[in-house]
Design a protein around this motif. Structure first.
Motif, short mmCIF file in Angstrom:
data_model
loop_
_atom_site.label_atom_id
_atom_site.label_comp_id
_atom_site.label_asym_id
_atom_site.label_seq_id
_atom_site.Cartn_x
_atom_site.Cartn_y
_atom_site.Cartn_z
N HIS A 231 -37.23 -122.93 86.45
CA HIS A 231 -38.50 -122.66 87.15
C HIS A 231 -39.50 -121.99 86.21
CE1 HIS A 231 -41.22 -121.76 90.42
NE2 HIS A 231 -41.22 -120.49 90.09
N TRP A 232 -39.00 -121.07 85.40
CA TRP A 232 -39.85 -120.40 84.40
C TRP A 232 -40.50 -121.45 83.49
CZ3 TRP A 232 -40.05 -120.29 79.13
CH2 TRP A 232 -40.62 -119.18 78.49
N GLN A 233 -39.72 -122.42 83.04
CA GLN A 233 -40.24 -123.41 82.10
C GLN A 233 -41.28 -124.32 82.75
OE1 GLN A 233 -36.28 -124.42 81.35
NE2 GLN A 233 -36.05 -122.88 79.72
N ILE A 234 -40.98 -124.77 83.93
CA ILE A 234 -41.95 -125.62 84.64
C ILE A 234 -43.23 -124.85 84.92
CG2 ILE A 234 -42.36 -126.91 86.76
CD1 ILE A 234 -39.27 -127.36 86.86
N SER A 235 -43.06 -123.60 85.35
CA SER A 235 -44.23 -122.77 85.64
C SER A 235 -45.05 -122.50 84.39
CB SER A 235 -43.79 -121.43 86.23
OG SER A 235 -43.14 -121.62 87.46
N ALA A 236 -44.37 -122.23 83.28
CA ALA A 236 -45.09 -121.92 82.05
C ALA A 236 -46.03 -123.06 81.68
CB ALA A 236 -44.11 -121.64 80.91
N LEU A 237 -45.51 -124.28 81.69
CA LEU A 237 -46.32 -125.43 81.29
C LEU A 237 -47.45 -125.70 82.28
CD1 LEU A 237 -43.36 -127.71 80.12
CD2 LEU A 237 -44.99 -126.53 78.64
N SER A 238 -47.18 -125.47 83.56
CA SER A 238 -48.19 -125.76 84.58
C SER A 238 -49.23 -124.66 84.69
CB SER A 238 -47.51 -125.94 85.95
OG SER A 238 -46.55 -126.98 85.89
N PHE A 239 -48.79 -123.44 84.52
CA PHE A 239 -49.67 -122.29 84.71
C PHE A 239 -50.62 -122.11 83.53
CE2 PHE A 239 -50.97 -117.91 84.99
CZ PHE A 239 -50.97 -117.61 86.34
N PHE A 240 -50.04 -122.13 82.33
CA PHE A 240 -50.83 -121.95 81.12
C PHE A 240 -51.97 -122.97 81.05
CE2 PHE A 240 -51.68 -122.95 76.66
CZ PHE A 240 -51.78 -121.71 76.06
N ASN A 241 -51.69 -124.16 81.50
CA ASN A 241 -52.69 -125.24 81.48
C ASN A 241 -53.97 -124.85 82.20
OD1 ASN A 241 -53.52 -128.01 80.98
ND2 ASN A 241 -53.29 -128.32 83.19
N VAL A 242 -53.83 -124.04 83.25
CA VAL A 242 -55.01 -123.61 83.99
C VAL A 242 -55.48 -122.24 83.50
CG1 VAL A 242 -55.95 -123.17 86.29
CG2 VAL A 242 -54.17 -124.90 85.97
N SER A 243 -54.54 -121.33 83.34
CA SER A 243 -54.92 -119.94 83.04
C SER A 243 -55.62 -119.81 81.70
CB SER A 243 -53.69 -119.03 83.08
OG SER A 243 -52.79 -119.34 82.02
N ASN A 244 -55.14 -120.55 80.70
CA ASN A 244 -55.67 -120.37 79.35
C ASN A 244 -56.64 -121.47 78.93
OD1 ASN A 244 -53.48 -118.47 79.43
ND2 ASN A 244 -53.68 -118.32 77.21
N ARG A 245 -57.04 -122.25 79.89
CA ARG A 245 -58.00 -123.29 79.56
C ARG A 245 -59.27 -122.75 78.91
NH1 ARG A 245 -60.43 -128.25 83.18
NH2 ARG A 245 -62.29 -128.51 81.93
N PRO A 246 -59.87 -121.68 79.40
CA PRO A 246 -61.11 -121.23 78.76
C PRO A 246 -60.95 -120.89 77.28
CG PRO A 246 -60.88 -120.23 80.92
CD PRO A 246 -59.59 -120.93 80.64
N THR A 247 -59.98 -120.06 76.93
CA THR A 247 -59.85 -119.71 75.51
C THR A 247 -59.37 -120.89 74.69
OG1 THR A 247 -57.63 -118.78 75.89
CG2 THR A 247 -59.47 -117.25 75.89
N PHE A 248 -58.42 -121.64 75.22
CA PHE A 248 -57.88 -122.76 74.46
C PHE A 248 -58.98 -123.79 74.19
CE2 PHE A 248 -55.33 -126.33 73.21
CZ PHE A 248 -54.19 -125.77 72.66
N SER A 249 -59.74 -124.04 75.22
CA SER A 249 -60.81 -125.00 75.08
C SER A 249 -61.90 -124.50 74.14
CB SER A 249 -61.35 -125.29 76.49
OG SER A 249 -62.52 -126.01 76.43
N ALA A 250 -62.18 -123.21 74.17
CA ALA A 250 -63.18 -122.65 73.25
C ALA A 250 -62.71 -122.76 71.81
CB ALA A 250 -63.47 -121.19 73.60
N LEU A 251 -61.41 -122.62 71.59
CA LEU A 251 -60.90 -122.64 70.21
C LEU A 251 -60.67 -124.05 69.69
CD1 LEU A 251 -58.35 -119.69 70.44
CD2 LEU A 251 -60.54 -119.71 69.23
#
Lengths: 221, 221
Positions: free
Chosen positions: A170-190
Motif C-alpha cells: 500500500h505504501w508503494q502504490i500510495s507513493a507513486l499515486s500521491f507524489f504525482n499530485v503533491s509534488n507536481r508544482p515543484t517537479f513541473s517547475a524544475l
DNA sequence: AACACTTTTAACTGTTCAGTTAAATCGGGC
DNA sequence: GCCCGATTTAACTGAACAGTTAAAAGTGTT
C-alpha cells in the motif's frame, strides 16, 4: 431587526431552516480554502464571506478554527472513501486485480487534488489532527484488507512471491499515486510540464502498474 | 547606549563584525522554523528571538518575510546538492549504478527532513518562490544528466529496455524516496510505525531498488 | 402556545504580528 | 581621522484577525 418588514434585496422570504445544508455549505467552502491556504493561511472571515451564511454560524456549529479544520479533514477522507467504492475487482486474477487497483488509485488521486493537499497540510502538522480522529482510521484499514486479499489469492495462484506485506505494498502504490499530485508544482517547475500532460500521465500510470507488478511477481531471472 | 560601559552579562567585548556569520545564523534558524511551521505559520519575532542578532538585522539583510523564505528555500536546495556529490558510480555496471543511486537517494532523503518539509511547503504554495529562483534549476538538471548517462550505458550493455525516459525515472525514484519522509506522519498514524523503524526502512529501500530495477530491465516473461 | 434550536446583524475586543523608526555606537578600510 | 556599512535597542504603528457580544426574531416540534 432582521427578517424585516423590507424583504428587499435577495433576502429569501419563505425561508426554511436547514442546519445540515448550512453545515455542508460551510464545510465545502472551508475545504476549498484550507486546501488552498493551509491552516494558519486561511482566514475565517474569508470563509464566512464566501458562505451563504455568516461568521457567527461557523462558530455556532464548529466551535473554533481548529474544530472546523478537523471536520474538514474528516470530510475529505470520507469523500475519498466514498469514491473508492466504485472499484470492482471481482472475477479477476490476482495480477489483473492488482493492476486495476494501481491504475484506479493513480487516477483517483489525480481527481482529488483537494484531498491530497489536505493530507500534505496534515503531514506538515505532524498528523496531529488526524491522530485524534477515530473516524478516519477505519477508512484506511479497508484498503489494507483489500490488498491482503489480493496478495492471498496471488500466492495461492502461485503468481506472487511469498511473504508480501500488504502495508508495504500500500505504501508503494500510495507513493507513486500521491507524489504525482503533491509534488507536481515543484517537479513541473524544475523539469517542465511534460509528464503532467495526458500522454505523460498515461505513461506514468502504465509504468507504475508495471513497477508494482514486476515487483510482486515470482520471476527472478 | 549599547556596547556599554558595563559589559556585564554575556555581551561580547572584543566583538568582531561578521556579516556572513550573521546572515548564516539567521538562515539557519529561519530554516528550522519555516520547515517546522510553514510560511504563514512562522513568526519573524520567534526567528529573531532565537538568533544571536536582532529582528532589525533580519530586515536589514533580507528585506521582508518572503525574501527570507526565498533565501531559505535556495539554501536548502544548495545544501542537498552538496550532499549528493558524495555519490560515486564509477566502474559499476548500469544496473549496479542505478541500484546504488536509488539506495543512496532513499537514504539521502531520509537524512534531510528539513529539506523535504521545505519542498512540501513550497508545493503547497504552487512552487511560486521556486519558480522565481534561477539558482535552483541548475542543481536538478545534474540529477537528470546523471540518470541519462546510466540509461545510455544500460542500453549499450543490452541490460535496459530501450526508450527509457530519464525524467520519468527520476520521478519514480523521487516518488519512493520523498513520500517515505513527507507522508510518514499520516501513514504512521493510520497504519502504525512499523515501516519506519530500522527493519521496515531497510525493507522499503530494498523493495524500491527492486521495483526500479525490474522495471528498467529487459526481461519480459 | 410554549419551548428549544437556528439564524441574522454588525459592532466590538484584545491580541498578534509584519514591518518601521530613530538615534546612537562600533568596526574597518582608506 | 573620516566615512560607510554593520549593529544595537526598544518602543511604536497599523493592520489583520480569531473569537465575542447582544438583542431580536425566525422555525419546527409537541
Amino acid at each position: 431587526m432582521n427578517k424585516p418588514l423590507v424583504p428587499n434585496e435577495k433576502k429569501k422570504q419563505n425561508w426554511k431552516q436547514n442546519p445540515e445544508a448550512v453545515k455542508s455549505d460551510i464545510l465545502r467552502i472551508a475545504t476549498e480554502l484550507f486546501a488552498a491556504n493551509g491552516l494558519s493561511g486561511t482566514r475565517i472571515d474569508e470563509i464566512a464571506a464566501r458562505t451563504e451564511t455568516s461568521k457567527r454560524m461557523i462558530y455556532y456549529y464548529f466551535g473554533d478554527k481548529e474544530g472546523l479544520y478537523a471536520r474538514v479533514l474528516e470530510a475529505a477522507y470520507a469523500k475519498v472513501r466514498e469514491g473508492e467504492k466504485k472499484l470492482n475487482l471481482e472475477g479477476l486474477t490476482a495480477a489483473d486485480a492488482l493492476a486495476e487497483l494501481v491504475s484506479f488509485t493513480f487516477d483517483h488521486h489525480r481527481k482529488s487534488p483537494e484531498f491530497i493537499r489536505m493530507v500534505m497540510i496534515e503531514n506538515i502538522h505532524h498528523a496531529q489532527y488526524l491522530k485524534r480522529s477515530e473516524v478516519i482510521r477505519t477508512v484506511n484499514v479497508a484498503a489494507i484488507d483489500r490488498l491482503a486479499e489480493i496478495i492471498r489469492r496471488g500466492e495461492a495462484e502461485g503468481a506472487f512471491r511469498p511473504g508480501l506485506d500488504p502495508v508495504a505494498l500500500h505504501w508503494q502504490i500510495s507513493a507513486l499515486s500521491f507524489f504525482n499530485v503533491s509534488n507536481r508544482p515543484t517537479f513541473s517547475a524544475l523539469f517542465g510540464p511534460g509528464l503532467f500532460g495526458p500522454e505523460g500521465q498515461n505513461a506514468l500510470r502504465g509504468q507504475a502498474v508495471d513497477m508494482i507488478l514486476s515487483h510482486v511477481k515470482v520471476n527472478d531471472p
